[in-house]
Design a protein around this motif. Structure first.
Motif, mmCIF file in Angstrom:
data_model
loop_
_atom_site.group_PDB
_atom_site.id
_atom_site.type_symbol
_atom_site.label_atom_id
_atom_site.label_comp_id
_atom_site.label_asym_id
_atom_site.label_seq_id
_atom_site.Cartn_x
_atom_site.Cartn_y
_atom_site.Cartn_z
ATOM 1 N N PRO A 208 0.819 -1.213 0.000
ATOM 2 C CA PRO A 208 0.000 0.000 0.000
ATOM 3 C C PRO A 208 0.855 1.266 0.000
ATOM 4 N N ALA A 209 1.244 1.706 -1.171
ATOM 5 C CA ALA A 209 2.157 2.842 -1.275
ATOM 6 C C ALA A 209 1.376 4.123 -1.547
ATOM 7 N N ASN A 210 2.023 5.275 -1.322
ATOM 8 C CA ASN A 210 1.388 6.544 -1.646
ATOM 9 C C ASN A 210 1.314 6.699 -3.163
ATOM 10 N N PRO A 211 0.180 7.203 -3.661
ATOM 11 C CA PRO A 211 -0.008 7.276 -5.109
ATOM 12 C C PRO A 211 1.026 8.163 -5.775
ATOM 13 N N GLY A 212 1.408 7.784 -6.963
ATOM 14 C CA GLY A 212 2.314 8.609 -7.746
ATOM 15 C C GLY A 212 3.772 8.468 -7.390
ATOM 16 N N SER A 213 4.080 7.613 -6.393
ATOM 17 C CA SER A 213 5.470 7.537 -5.946
ATOM 18 C C SER A 213 6.297 6.605 -6.823
ATOM 19 N N VAL A 214 5.631 5.736 -7.578
ATOM 20 C CA VAL A 214 6.377 4.794 -8.414
ATOM 21 C C VAL A 214 6.004 4.998 -9.871
ATOM 22 N N ARG A 215 7.010 5.140 -10.703
ATOM 23 C CA ARG A 215 6.775 5.228 -12.147
ATOM 24 C C ARG A 215 7.582 4.157 -12.838
ATOM 25 N N LEU A 216 6.926 3.421 -13.734
ATOM 26 C CA LEU A 216 7.627 2.425 -14.541
ATOM 27 C C LEU A 216 7.661 2.939 -15.969
ATOM 28 N N PHE A 217 8.822 3.024 -16.540
ATOM 29 C CA PHE A 217 9.021 3.552 -17.896
ATOM 30 C C PHE A 217 8.288 4.879 -18.082
ATOM 31 N N GLY A 218 8.414 5.724 -17.090
ATOM 32 C CA GLY A 218 7.890 7.072 -17.223
ATOM 33 C C GLY A 218 6.426 7.246 -16.887
ATOM 34 N N ARG A 219 5.728 6.158 -16.566
ATOM 35 C CA ARG A 219 4.307 6.321 -16.265
ATOM 36 C C ARG A 219 3.998 5.760 -14.889
ATOM 37 N N SER A 220 3.164 6.485 -14.138
ATOM 38 C CA SER A 220 2.889 6.063 -12.763
ATOM 39 C C SER A 220 2.090 4.766 -12.758
ATOM 40 N N LEU A 221 2.196 4.027 -11.650
ATOM 41 C CA LEU A 221 1.488 2.753 -11.530
ATOM 42 C C LEU A 221 -0.001 2.945 -11.768
ATOM 43 N N GLU A 222 -0.552 4.050 -11.212
ATOM 44 C CA GLU A 222 -1.988 4.298 -11.330
ATOM 45 C C GLU A 222 -2.359 4.481 -12.799
ATOM 46 N N ALA A 223 -1.530 5.263 -13.513
ATOM 47 C CA ALA A 223 -1.811 5.509 -14.927
ATOM 48 C C ALA A 223 -1.726 4.203 -15.716
ATOM 49 N N LEU A 224 -0.730 3.394 -15.387
ATOM 50 C CA LEU A 224 -0.576 2.121 -16.091
ATOM 51 C C LEU A 224 -1.788 1.232 -15.875
ATOM 52 N N LYS A 225 -2.275 1.222 -14.634
ATOM 53 C CA LYS A 225 -3.414 0.362 -14.313
ATOM 54 C C LYS A 225 -4.662 0.840 -15.051
ATOM 55 N N THR A 226 -4.908 2.139 -15.013
ATOM 56 C CA THR A 226 -6.148 2.634 -15.632
ATOM 57 C C THR A 226 -6.094 2.492 -17.138
ATOM 58 N N SER A 227 -4.904 2.546 -17.732
ATOM 59 C CA SER A 227 -4.844 2.403 -19.181
ATOM 60 C C SER A 227 -4.787 0.927 -19.586
ATOM 61 N N GLY A 228 -5.044 0.046 -18.618
ATOM 62 C CA GLY A 228 -5.217 -1.368 -18.948
ATOM 63 C C GLY A 228 -3.931 -2.159 -19.063
ATOM 64 N N HIS A 229 -2.815 -1.583 -18.646
ATOM 65 C CA HIS A 229 -1.567 -2.348 -18.679
ATOM 66 C C HIS A 229 -1.545 -3.348 -17.537
ATOM 67 N N ASP A 230 -1.053 -4.509 -17.837
ATOM 68 C CA ASP A 230 -0.916 -5.519 -16.797
ATOM 69 C C ASP A 230 0.467 -5.354 -16.166
ATOM 70 N N LEU A 231 0.466 -4.961 -14.891
ATOM 71 C CA LEU A 231 1.751 -4.745 -14.222
ATOM 72 C C LEU A 231 2.592 -6.015 -14.210
ATOM 73 N N GLN A 232 1.890 -7.158 -14.140
ATOM 74 C CA GLN A 232 2.580 -8.440 -14.112
ATOM 75 C C GLN A 232 3.441 -8.659 -15.355
ATOM 76 N N LYS A 233 2.963 -8.108 -16.485
ATOM 77 C CA LYS A 233 3.711 -8.321 -17.721
ATOM 78 C C LYS A 233 4.916 -7.405 -17.788
ATOM 79 N N LEU A 234 4.825 -6.306 -17.071
ATOM 80 C CA LEU A 234 5.909 -5.344 -17.067
ATOM 81 C C LEU A 234 7.005 -5.776 -16.097
ATOM 82 N N GLY A 235 6.553 -6.201 -14.927
ATOM 83 C CA GLY A 235 7.528 -6.563 -13.915
ATOM 84 C C GLY A 235 7.157 -7.858 -13.228
ATOM 85 N N GLN A 236 8.165 -8.681 -12.938
ATOM 86 C CA GLN A 236 7.922 -9.947 -12.274
ATOM 87 C C GLN A 236 8.718 -10.011 -10.977
#
Lengths: 343, 343, 314
Positions: free
Chosen positions: B79-107
């Motif tokens: 449970p992290a504070n929003p916006g604190s993590v960005r993967l390839f330039g996009r925040s986790l929240e943005a990645l999730k809402t745009s339908g990216h599967d975090l599992q495919k990005l990182g294992q």
């Protein structure tokens, strides 16, 4: 040379049924004198822990000493009755286990666990035992000992639990202290403190110390002598400087090369030992390391190698007739089983 | 996945695979009659660092430092504070809402692969399942890819028919890595992946990971307590203590010239497999006391164990400051810290 | 510890409401008309209606439940149709007899079960261990009424050693009471004994392979001391759960045993009540057994925490 307090001669340990025995320790010999420290190094399944459990006659279900002699203080431990053996444990030879959390009774307060053998076996009064426990906890560096005695093991930190376990192990003034991976579960900074503590106690109390570990760095700082075990056998033994300075067995050498050192950077590639550790359920003919050794000769797959001397007084010995690292001049021809040329 | 960072791919400069800015992870402490939240533990408290593409960052810390929690937060599993993590330039929240599967990005790969492998599923089936979830619906294609993955991690195809119990620890870890690779991740969070393995096997797995990284341009966050391993695998190192960053920088710079007293004490505690050095080292070790994690005082978190602590350290929490271009430290007195002589 | 107990007590409230609801619904679920039983099939419709009114059977379901609950809270469980006495009186007067039997049975089952399970676990795979497994299987698969009848046949009729039925009059002395209790106690305890022995065996086996047992041995403690002070305290929590469950079963299992041995407890009363559809008594009996079950579980939970200091923290 001082006479040894504990000496083990050609010890073999088997598990399983008589029809289908699994040899976990084979022809292991070592000795240790009062005040001396011996390191036993090996990977999982090398038989290092089983060797020491055999010494205490605490082998698990189905384990049996099949041959060999264990002499402690002049007594042959194998011939003792269970009652007599019980008298050796704790005040003759005592044990520090790896994982202090599982090695302490979770349902008993620390003070009671510590005091129990003092009262039951040594006949101390409850009050005297309590005083002694506080003294011991002080000695192992636990502050506020009296209040810690009222704690359950899970209420203490990992380092503190390991200290309690050490205090318990020395509580009955043992002559031999066996420490089985005493720091593996701990953080590095705590690990260093615990190792220092064990070493200081050994010097202070004049105990013999047998330190079992997989970590070459740990033995390097503490042990006077080191035995390296692989596949249930001792493959090399000698003074610590000899083992680290000029290892003669290919396994010892490969092990030293396979671990990342703190001063090793990314640019130098590690050379790990290929293959898997030997499985005692599927023992190998001949040398147990021959499947992973780069110096293997046909003879290695057939004959079980004997211990050869690497120096004149026979302190440094190793179990490799191929001897790819030996200065030829040091070895008399009679010491070598093999007659072909060396690589 | 290239659509995530088209710009950097063209310029040729290494982009950030992971960007962590002021990451905070809080866990509630519950108690009392109604199990209300009575306190909050900040397991991670304001941590910032980057992992570039194709780079390994070693995250070092002792138990309770928050290193595992940090690793999990990178994939949205803490449970992290929003916006604190960005993967390839996009925040986790943005990645999730745009339908990216975090599992495919990182294992995520764990210390104990046995716990993460289904004991009733054969190895081949376990990898095949991961491929199916990844979207490979054709059975024969899955079969071929599965064999390919096993080959990549140095396992023979026969292993596909076996079950996890029949494998050694090292083989299981290879399977866990193969299964993580099945989804073609760009990032791997490796949490103590070699800690449970035998020393002779550790090197094999480390070399395998380094080869995979080179071949597939993977970004690794390598979480471990073992400093020797970190030095060997990492381009850069992040040192954590009780939820905070203590020191961060290029591996060689941090190891050869550590600026934080905590890094000092860690490095001086690491045992080295050299009898002479190790004995020297043991004499100079710094004592570190462990304290209650929930206890949050003002000032530097390391003050209780620090030989250089003064009034300023007790009042003011030190900020990260630059020592050199690629080296940052959170210590008021870093300039006064004597040079570290590692060996 | 106190907050823990309070929390558990609060959690019990919905359970109890559920139980009262279930017992109340019994009236509606059991087929047949209670007036039929009380007045006989030949009674006039008028007489039936009068009885329905006096019993409140003509009101709505909700109203009946509210009446039932308010009566319950004031200790009024209704009038037993067959005993023609208040249900509470019947249950209270018989409770002591059932409790005596159940208590004796649980003590027997626990002591013998724990002892047998431990004894077997100390030598896993040995002859005695395999022997125990067979005995456990035998006791667990045998219906209690059948065991009761066999015991009556052997000890009562053939050997004529023990009384087989009822309770002695109150003046007969403790020895006579004990003699009357032996067969029903064994019958009632058999199943629980087997379950407790099996659970103890596996719990002890699990504990005995722990490192701390090896630590205790390595410090020179004797084997019996290790079993008594190190193994059992750690195995007990798992066994306690089973004992608690068995105790609940014992009270309900008493129905059959008490019937076989004509033991004048709640079980026998319930058996008779069911036979003649004495619904208030059935309701009261079930409610009582359920409350006992819940209460025993609470006690077990508290003991569990007592024996397992790790839980105390949370």
């Amino acid at each position: 040379m001082p006479s040894s307090i504990l000496s083990v001669e050609s010890l073999s340990v088997c598990y399983g049924s008589r029809k289908n025995p699994i040899k976990v320790v084979e022809d292991v010999s070592f000795d240790v004198s009062s005040g001396e420290s011996l390191g036993i190094v090996g990977e999982s399944g090398s038989g290092k822990s089983q060797t020491m459990l055999a010494v205490l006659r605490l082998l698990g279900q189905g384990g049996e000493i099949t041959s060999g002699e264990i002499l402690f203080d002049g007594k042959d431990l194998r011939s003792l009755s269970n009652r007599e053996m019980k008298l050796i444990r704790g005040n003759g030879i005592s044990l520090i286990s790896q994982d202090a959390l599982s090695a302490l009774n979770p349902a008993m307060k620390v003070g009671r666990q510590m005091a129990e053998p003092l009262i039951v076996c040594d006949g101390m009064s409850a009050e005297a035992a309590r005083r002694k426990c506080i003294e011991l906890l002080d000695l192992v560096g636990i502050h506020g000992a009296a209040s810690r005695m009222e704690c359950y093991p899970h209420e203490l930190s990992g380092g503190m639990r390991q200290r309690v376990l050490i205090a318990m192990a020395i509580s009955r003034d043992p002559k031999v202290l066996i420490a089985d991976e005493p720091t593996t579960a701990l953080d590095v900074t705590i690990q260093a403190q615990i190792l220092n503590l064990i070493d200081d106690l050994r010097k202070e109390l004049g105990m013999a110390l047998v330190l079992i570990t997989h970590d070459l760095g740990v033995v390097a700082g503490i042990a006077d002598r080191v035995s390296v075990m692989y596949g249930g056998r001792i493959v090399e033994t000698g003074e610590t400087e000899q083992i680290f300075g000029c290892p003669r067995h290919p396994y010892t050498r490969a092990l030293l090369k396979s671990i990342p050192k703190i001063d090793q950077s990314r640019s130098e590639r590690l050379s790990p030992i290929p293959g898997l550790p030997v499985d005692p359920r599927a023992p190998l003919q001949g040398c147990s390391f021959h499947t992973r050794c780069e110096y293997t000769k046909t003879s290695c797959t057939r004959t079980r190698p004997a211990l050869l001397s690497a120096d004149a007084n026979g302190v440094h010995r190793f179990r490799c007739p191929v001897d790819p690292f030996g200065p030829r001049s040091n070895i008399a021809p009679g010491d070598i089983i093999r007659s072909e040329g060396r690589r | 996945m290239t659509m995530l960072n088209p710009v950097q791919a063209q310029t040729g400069e290494k982009a950030n695979a992971i960007e962590v800015r002021d990451l905070v992870v809080r866990f509630p402490v519950r108690g009392g009659l109604l199990r209300r939240e009575i306190d909050v533990v900040r397991a991670v408290d304001g941590v910032s660092f980057d992992v570039r593409e194709g780079e390994t960052v070693g995250l070092v810390g002792e138990s309770g430092s928050g290193k595992t929690t940090t690793g999990r937060a990178l994939l949205g599993l803490s449970p992290a504070n929003p916006g604190s993590v960005r993967l390839f330039g996009r925040s986790l929240e943005a990645l999730k809402t745009s339908g990216h599967d975090l599992q495919k990005l990182g294992q995520l790969v764990f210390q104990d692969p046995f716990a993460s492998l289904n004991p009733r599923l054969a190895i081949g089936a376990a990898i095949s399942e991961a491929l199916y979830v990844h979207g490979m619906k054709d059975k024969s294609a899955r079969q071929a890819r599965m064999i390919e993955l096993l080959d990549q991690v140095g396992l023979r195809p026969e292993i596909a028919a076996r079950y996890p119990v029949a494998l050694s620890g090292g083989q299981r870890q290879r399977v866990a890595i193969a299964r993580a690779l099945a989804v073609e991740p760009r990032i791997m969070i490796l949490d103590e992946v070699v800690s449970a393995l035998d020393v002779s096997i550790q090197g094999q797995i480390l070399n395998l990971l380094m080869d995979l990284q080179e071949a597939q341009n993977l970004s690794f966050l390598f979480i471990t307590h073992d400093l020797s391993v970190v030095r060997y695998v990492s381009h850069r190192v992040v040192v954590m203590y009780r939820g905070c960053l203590m020191e961060e920088g290029e591996t060689e710079s941090v190891f050869q010239n550590p600026k934080h007293p905590y890094t000092h004490s860690l490095l001086s505690a690491v045992p080295v497999p050299d009898p002479v050095l190790q004995r020297e080292k043991r004499k100079k070790q710094i004592q570190v006391e462990t304290q209650n994690l929930t206890l949050l005082s003002t000032g530097c978190r390391f003050q209780g164990s620090c030989p250089h602590a003064d009034d300023m350290c007790r009042v003011q929490e030190p900020e990260m400051r630059e020592v050199s271009e690629n080296h940052r430290v959170a210590c008021h007195h870093y300039a006064k810290i004597p040079d570290f002589v590692s060996s | 510890m106190i907050p823990f107990i309070l929390r558990r007590l609060i959690q019990i409230i919905p359970v109890i409401i559920g139980v009262t609801l279930a017992t109340f619904l019994l009236t509606w679920l059991i087929p047949g008309d209670p007036t039929n039983v009380l007045l006989g099939p030949d009674a006039s419709e008028e007489a039936r209606e009068r009885l329905r009114q006096s019993l409140g059977l003509d009101r709505s379901m909700v109203a009946q439940y509210l009446i039932y609950m308010s009566n319950l809270l004031s200790g009024n469980l209704g009038q037993s149709l067959s005993f023609s006495r208040p249900v509470a009186d019947v249950l209270v007067s018989r409770m002591a007899n059932t409790a005596l039997l159940a208590f004796a049975a649980i003590v027997l089952a626990s002591v013998a079960g724990v002892a047998a399970g431990t004894w077997a676990a100390l030598r896993p795979g040995s002859l005695r261990d395999r022997g125990l497994t067979i005995v456990v299987l035998f006791l667990n698969s045998m219906p209690s009424f059948w065991l009761g009848l066999v015991l009556i046949l052997i000890f009562g009729l053939h050997l004529r050693l023990l009384p087989v039925s009822g309770m002695p009059p109150s003046g007969a002395g403790i020895l006579s009471l004990a003699a009357h209790m032996i067969l029903p106690t064994i019958t009632l305890a058999a199943w629980s004994l087997a379950s407790i022995a099996r659970m103890t065996r596996s719990a002890v086996l699990e504990v005995i392979n722990n490192d701390f047992i090896r630590t205790a041995r390595s410090r020179g403690l004797s084997e019996w001391r290790i079993v008594l002070f190190h193994v059992l305290p750690n195995a007990i929590p798992a066994v306690l759960t089973v004992i608690g469950m068995q105790m609940g079963f014992l009270f309900s299992g008493a129905v059959l045993t008490e019937t076989v041995f004509s033991w004048p407890g709640i079980g026998l009363a319930m058996f008779q009540a069911i036979a003649i559809r004495d619904i208030p008594l059935i309701q009261g009996g079930i409610l009582m057994l359920a409350l006992i079950f819940v209460l025993i579980n609470l006690i077990v939970d508290v003991l569990y925490v007592y024996f397992n200091p790790k839980i105390k923290l949370n």
